[in-house]
Design an enzyme around this catalytic site. Structure first.
Site, PDB file in Angstrom:
ATOM      1  N   TYR A  62      -1.968  -1.345  11.207  1.00 17.04           N
ATOM      2  CA  TYR A  62      -2.095  -1.589   9.759  1.00 17.04           C
ATOM      3  C   TYR A  62      -0.828  -1.160   9.039  1.00 17.04           C
ATOM      4  O   TYR A  62      -0.257  -1.927   8.257  1.00 17.04           O
ATOM      5  CB  TYR A  62      -3.309  -0.851   9.205  1.00 17.04           C
ATOM      6  CG  TYR A  62      -3.351  -0.847   7.696  1.00 17.04           C
ATOM      7  CD1 TYR A  62      -3.709  -1.999   7.001  1.00 17.04           C
ATOM      8  CD2 TYR A  62      -3.008   0.293   6.973  1.00 17.04           C
ATOM      9  CE1 TYR A  62      -3.734  -2.005   5.612  1.00 17.04           C
ATOM     10  CE2 TYR A  62      -3.030   0.292   5.589  1.00 17.04           C
ATOM     11  CZ  TYR A  62      -3.390  -0.854   4.914  1.00 17.04           C
ATOM     12  OH  TYR A  62      -3.403  -0.874   3.537  1.00 17.04           O
TER      13      TYR A  62
ATOM     14  N   SER B 163       0.872  -1.170   0.000  1.00 17.20           N
ATOM     15  CA  SER B 163       0.000   0.000   0.000  1.00 17.20           C
ATOM     16  C   SER B 163       0.907   1.216   0.000  1.00 17.20           C
ATOM     17  O   SER B 163       2.088   1.111   0.373  1.00 17.20           O
ATOM     18  CB  SER B 163      -0.876   0.005   1.263  1.00 17.20           C
ATOM     19  OG  SER B 163      -1.502   1.252   1.461  1.00 17.20           O
TER      20      SER B 163
END
Length: 276
Positions: free
Chosen positions: A146, A133
């Site tokens: 995360y 990401s």
């Protein structure tokens, strides 16, 4: 173009589904994996083969890889897409939940790499695609666990690339920005549950509202832009080590590299609506 045998995890929706369909349309033999195969049945009309797999269960992961090799005789591409975002203040998130996020996002991907590598080494070829990401390069409040998983997968991928290069194996990192999937709503729900009350509530509400807002969803990029980048890497004779795409990815990664930490912090807080 050579037909390749591909395993895509998290293949039942979003980026995984788009990737499976795109690679199948390009002539590859695609196995789409998910915990619930009923959600994969919609892919069979495109010739995609459903595969039951829980990436956190060793027997399930091993059995899935063995099934592919038994049926197809080889495995050429692993797309580690399975993952999720559990948001909440670092202090508030129970360690069991934090560990499970690492189990899915990091250790699940690493275990599948371990399982496919002996076959790829024997073939002297293969590609491992790890979906991280832009969150593996930048940071946001309430996303510590995360972001931790995505930073970890970035570092793991770099080391793996060096280790496997002598065997003709490529390791590619895909760094999506904001993508129109279920991810934002799920992350917002987790955030409100974990930190919606208490010391971090003001920050939590601001970030959750941003993640689930209609304006945020409307500017997010389609999962297809990620699928196209993955397909480009899979079909390339010499793929790049990293591909960044989707809303915000390239400019935010560049800003993080260029700016001092506190200047970047200020930009992030403003972007997510945190005022303190």
């Amino acid at each position: 173009m050579t037909t390749k045998i591909v395993l895509v995890t998290g293949g039942s929706s979003g980026i995984g589904e788009a990737t499976a369909r795109t690679l199948a349309a390009r002539g590859h033999t695609v196995y789409a994996a998910a915990r619930r195969t009923d959600r994969l049945e919609k892919l069979t009309d495109d010739g995609i083969r459903p595969l039951a797999m829980d990436v956190t269960d060793d027997a399930s992961a091993r059995g899935g890889v063995e099934k592919i090799v038994e049926e197809a005789g080889r495995i050429d591409v692993l797309v580690n897409n399975a993952g999720y975002g559990s948001y909440g203040a670092v202090e508030d998130v129970p360690l069991d939940e934090a560990r499970y996020q690492f189990e899915v996002n990091v250790f699940g991907a690493a275990r599948l790499a371990q399982l496919v590598l002996p076959h790829m080494r024997r073939q002297r070829s293969g590609t491992i695609v790890n979906i991280t990401s832009m969150g593996g390069k930048i940071h946001t409040p309430m996303g510590g666990w995360y972001h931790g998983t995505k930073f970890a997968l970035e570092g793991l991928s770099d080391c793996l690339r060096l280790e496997t290069a002598p065997f003709g194996i490529d390791v590619v990192v895909i760094e999506p920005g904001a993508i129109a999937t279920e991810w934002g709503g799920i992350a917002a729900d987790h955030l409100r549950e974990r930190s919606g009350d208490g010391a971090y509530s003001a920050q939590a509400r601001a970030v959750a509202d941003m993640l689930s807002s209609e304006s945020n969803r409307s500017r997010n990029s389609s999962p297809q832009v990620v699928a196209d980048a993955i397909a480009k890497a899979v079909d390339a004779r010499r793929p790049r080590t990293r591909y960044a795409m989707g809303f915000g990815a390239k400019p935010l990664i560049a800003l993080k590299w260029l700016l001092p930490d506190r200047a970047f912090d200020a930009i992030v807080k403003r972007a997510v609506g945190v005022r303190s």
